[in-house]
Design a protein around this motif. Structure first.
Motif, short mmCIF file in Angstrom:
data_model
loop_
_atom_site.label_atom_id
_atom_site.label_comp_id
_atom_site.label_asym_id
_atom_site.label_seq_id
_atom_site.Cartn_x
_atom_site.Cartn_y
_atom_site.Cartn_z
N CYS A 198 -6.93 -3.01 1.87
CA CYS A 198 -6.77 -1.60 2.27
C CYS A 198 -7.17 -0.69 1.12
O CYS A 198 -8.12 0.06 1.21
N CYS A 206 0.85 -1.19 0.00
CA CYS A 206 0.00 0.00 0.00
C CYS A 206 0.89 1.24 0.00
O CYS A 206 2.03 1.19 0.48
N HIS A 264 -0.33 -4.20 5.05
CA HIS A 264 -1.62 -4.42 5.71
C HIS A 264 -2.70 -4.81 4.70
O HIS A 264 -3.83 -4.35 4.78
N SER A 266 0.70 3.53 1.98
CA SER A 266 1.05 3.79 3.38
C SER A 266 2.34 3.08 3.77
O SER A 266 3.10 3.57 4.60
ZN LIG Z 1 -3.10 0.91 3.20
#
Ligand SMILES: [Zn+2]
Ligand SMILES: [Zn+2]
Length: 362
Positions: free
Chosen positions: A165, A47, A69, A49
């Motif tokens: 996600c 991701c 995640h 992130s």
């Molecule tokens: Zn994410």
């Protein structure tokens, strides 16, 4: 439960300054609680992130840390408090960006665990016993079964991972708005999250417009079902498209006042603009109340989704045969580094997924 006492992982070991050099390490998971399951990981999406966190864009983090995640794996152990009517050993399941919440507040009580003020997020938080919450670039994960999602058989592991996600992040604003047949949805930004948002908006019956800087992504957007395409590099794009949209989801990384205002001005009165991607730390936006007032426009945000919303998304993905476009990388130190660099430079069509866990972790 018969517990795993050591988990093998790949991540950042000494300093976030080492990015993108990923290194192997091992860690001891938190003490198993009755509600926990142990999952042997099969794949994990990468991701945006992961890049922000591992590069230090959000500040320092206690290390060593495994990121990731968007986890798909198989249950290998279950605590006595796990709902055995829902899960059994060997089930293929998913874990997204949330791994715990207080379970007592109004938000938890109303299936909005993703917004619980005491929620714990995968790989950024610390458990109450001081153990770091680790992510999915690892052989296993121990996690609260309340945040574990059954994965429909129809979906392939590498297609299911990014939904946990990126997929839910783009899907939740559609749910929250009540998108239905004929709703005019603008998807601003067409990358990993954006391409999934287009597919989900179509699945809900919306008329979908992709809004991107240039025309390079038009072919992909139309192939995935978009009805219209707007390039913001074109002079006067906004006035040519005034009042064509009910909802715009900002799936990209535009946090610039001037260009956002142009995009938002295409909304119909009572339209909604939703932020869903995390900006680098410290980003602030100028808000001109008069603009929102005169145009009757709502502006807001949405963060991932609750377990219930994620389960619904997976049902819809299975029903509508939603398959994110993914590039897979067999997990290893070198390939995590390579995948991070490709994701960071935007050179992925459209989501990276780590696979080959059996070969590497044995
Ligand atoms: Zn994410
Ligand atoms: Zn709560």
């Amino acid at each position: 439960m018969s517990s795993i006492d050591e988990i093998k992982a790949v991540g950042i070991v000494n300093s976030l300054k080492d990015w993108p050099q990923a290194k192997q390490f091992t860690y001891k998971p938190h003490k198993a609680r009755p509600q926990d399951v142990d999952i042997k990981i099969l794949a994990c999406g990468i991701c945006g992130s992961d890049i922000h966190a591992s590069k230090g864009n959000w500040g320092e983090l206690p290390l060593p840390r495994a990121f990731g995640h968007e986890i798909i794996g198989e249950i290998v152990a279950m605590g006595e408090g796990v709902d055995s009517s829902k899960f059994k050993i060997g089930d293929r399941v998913g874990v997204g960006a949330e791994c715990d919440s207080c379970g007592k507040c109004w938000r938890c009580d109303h299936d909005l665990q993703n917004t619980c003020r005491k929620s714990k997020s995968l790989y950024l938080s610390t458990y109450d016993d001081g153990t770091l919450v680790q992510g999915g670039y690892a052989s296993h994960i121990r996690v609260n079964s309340k945040f574990v999602i059954p994965i429909p058989e129809k979906l392939k592991t590498e297609h299911a991972a990014p939904l946990l996600c990126g997929g839910i992040t783009g899907f939740r604003p559609l749910l929250s708005y009540g998108v239905k047949k004929g709703t005019k949805v603008g998807v601003y930004g067409f990358g990993g999250i954006g391409h999934m948002t287009v597919m989900f908006a179509k699945a809900l019956g919306a008329e979908v417009t992709v809004i991107s800087r240039g025309y390079s992504k038009k072919e992909y957007a139309m192939k995935l079902g978009a009805d219209h395409y707007i390039a913001t590099s074109e002079e006067g794009f906004e006035s040519k498209n005034y009042d064509t949209l009910d909802l715009i989801v900002n799936t990209g990384s535009d946090f610039d006042h001037e260009s956002l205002t142009k995009v938002i001005s295409m909304l119909r009165p009572d339209g909604r603009f939703t932020f869903i991607t995390a900006p680098p730390a410290g980003v602030k936006l100028e808000l001109v109340p008069m603009f929102y007032l005169l145009n009757c426009i709502h502006i807001g945000g949405s963060d991932i989704g609750s377990p219930k919303e994620i389960e619904y998304m997976f049902q819809l993905a299975a029903e509508h045969d939603i398959k994110p476009m993914v590039e897979t990388f067999d997990i290893s130190e070198e390939n995590v580094t390579k995948a991070w660099e490709k994701v960071d430079s935007g050179d992925i069509k459209f989501r990276a997924v780590l696979t080959g866990y059996d070969k590497f972790f044995k």
